[in-house]
Write a protein that holds these residues in place. Structure first.
Motif, PDB file in Angstrom:
ATOM      1  N   GLY A  18     -17.629 -22.407 -65.431  1.00 51.01           N
ATOM      2  CA  GLY A  18     -18.597 -21.499 -64.815  1.00 51.01           C
ATOM      3  C   GLY A  18     -19.055 -20.409 -65.772  1.00 51.01           C
ATOM      4  O   GLY A  18     -20.247 -20.101 -65.871  1.00 51.01           O
ATOM      5  N   PHE A  19     -18.115 -19.796 -66.500  1.00 52.84           N
ATOM      6  CA  PHE A  19     -18.490 -18.775 -67.466  1.00 52.84           C
ATOM      7  C   PHE A  19     -19.294 -19.367 -68.623  1.00 52.84           C
ATOM      8  O   PHE A  19     -20.186 -18.728 -69.167  1.00 52.84           O
ATOM      9  CB  PHE A  19     -17.251 -18.048 -67.991  1.00 52.84           C
ATOM     10  N   VAL A  29     -21.383 -21.938 -68.409  1.00 51.81           N
ATOM     11  CA  VAL A  29     -22.740 -22.142 -67.892  1.00 51.81           C
ATOM     12  C   VAL A  29     -23.477 -20.807 -67.798  1.00 51.81           C
ATOM     13  O   VAL A  29     -24.654 -20.707 -68.157  1.00 51.81           O
ATOM     14  CB  VAL A  29     -22.688 -22.860 -66.525  1.00 51.81           C
ATOM     15  N   LEU A  30     -22.764 -19.765 -67.326  1.00 51.86           N
ATOM     16  CA  LEU A  30     -23.361 -18.435 -67.262  1.00 51.86           C
ATOM     17  C   LEU A  30     -23.788 -17.956 -68.646  1.00 51.86           C
ATOM     18  O   LEU A  30     -24.865 -17.377 -68.811  1.00 51.86           O
ATOM     19  CB  LEU A  30     -22.372 -17.451 -66.643  1.00 51.86           C
ATOM     20  N   ALA A  31     -22.967 -18.222 -69.648  1.00 54.23           N
ATOM     21  CA  ALA A  31     -23.296 -17.816 -71.014  1.00 54.23           C
ATOM     22  C   ALA A  31     -24.532 -18.543 -71.534  1.00 54.23           C
ATOM     23  O   ALA A  31     -25.389 -17.951 -72.190  1.00 54.23           O
ATOM     24  CB  ALA A  31     -22.116 -18.071 -71.939  1.00 54.23           C
ATOM     25  N   ILE A  54     -27.007 -19.790 -69.718  1.00 48.53           N
ATOM     26  CA  ILE A  54     -28.178 -19.274 -68.999  1.00 48.53           C
ATOM     27  C   ILE A  54     -28.548 -17.886 -69.509  1.00 48.53           C
ATOM     28  O   ILE A  54     -29.725 -17.586 -69.754  1.00 48.53           O
ATOM     29  CB  ILE A  54     -27.912 -19.260 -67.477  1.00 48.53           C
ATOM     30  N   ALA A  55     -27.542 -17.014 -69.693  1.00 56.49           N
ATOM     31  CA  ALA A  55     -27.814 -15.660 -70.188  1.00 56.49           C
ATOM     32  C   ALA A  55     -28.382 -15.691 -71.599  1.00 56.49           C
ATOM     33  O   ALA A  55     -29.288 -14.925 -71.930  1.00 56.49           O
ATOM     34  CB  ALA A  55     -26.538 -14.824 -70.144  1.00 56.49           C
ATOM     35  N   VAL A 107     -24.321 -10.306 -72.529  1.00 52.83           N
ATOM     36  CA  VAL A 107     -23.702 -11.010 -71.404  1.00 52.83           C
ATOM     37  C   VAL A 107     -23.258 -12.401 -71.842  1.00 52.83           C
ATOM     38  O   VAL A 107     -22.177 -12.871 -71.470  1.00 52.83           O
ATOM     39  CB  VAL A 107     -24.677 -11.103 -70.207  1.00 52.83           C
ATOM     40  N   ALA A 108     -24.072 -13.053 -72.650  1.00 57.47           N
ATOM     41  CA  ALA A 108     -23.730 -14.397 -73.116  1.00 57.47           C
ATOM     42  C   ALA A 108     -22.474 -14.362 -73.980  1.00 57.47           C
ATOM     43  O   ALA A 108     -21.582 -15.199 -73.827  1.00 57.47           O
ATOM     44  CB  ALA A 108     -24.895 -14.992 -73.899  1.00 57.47           C
ATOM     45  N   SER A 139     -19.419 -13.678 -71.766  1.00 55.85           N
ATOM     46  CA  SER A 139     -19.081 -14.841 -70.952  1.00 55.85           C
ATOM     47  C   SER A 139     -18.419 -15.931 -71.789  1.00 55.85           C
ATOM     48  O   SER A 139     -17.460 -16.567 -71.338  1.00 55.85           O
ATOM     49  CB  SER A 139     -20.330 -15.411 -70.291  1.00 55.85           C
TER      50      SER A 139
END
Length: 50
Positions: A9-10, A12-14, A16-17, A25-26, A29
């Motif tokens: 999850g982190f 994927v968040l990275a 996207i960010a 943020v990337a 993450s």
């Protein structure tokens, strides 16, 4: 298994960010995801040995 799911999850968040231009943020993450994967691997090895 929860650690691995959180790491994914982190990650994927990275991605996207990073695509949206939020480098801080990337990076944060990716750092969290890296440590969660390391913790998962350590716990997996310990559970296999014991």
């Amino acid at each position: 298994m929860a650690l691995l799911e959180l790491a994914i999850g982190f990650f994927v968040l990275a991605i996207i960010a990073g695509a949206l231009g939020a480098g801080g943020v990337a990076g944060m993450s990716m750092g969290i995801a890296k440590w969660l994967v390391i913790a998962f691997l350590v716990l997996a090895v310990v559970s296999l040995v014991l």
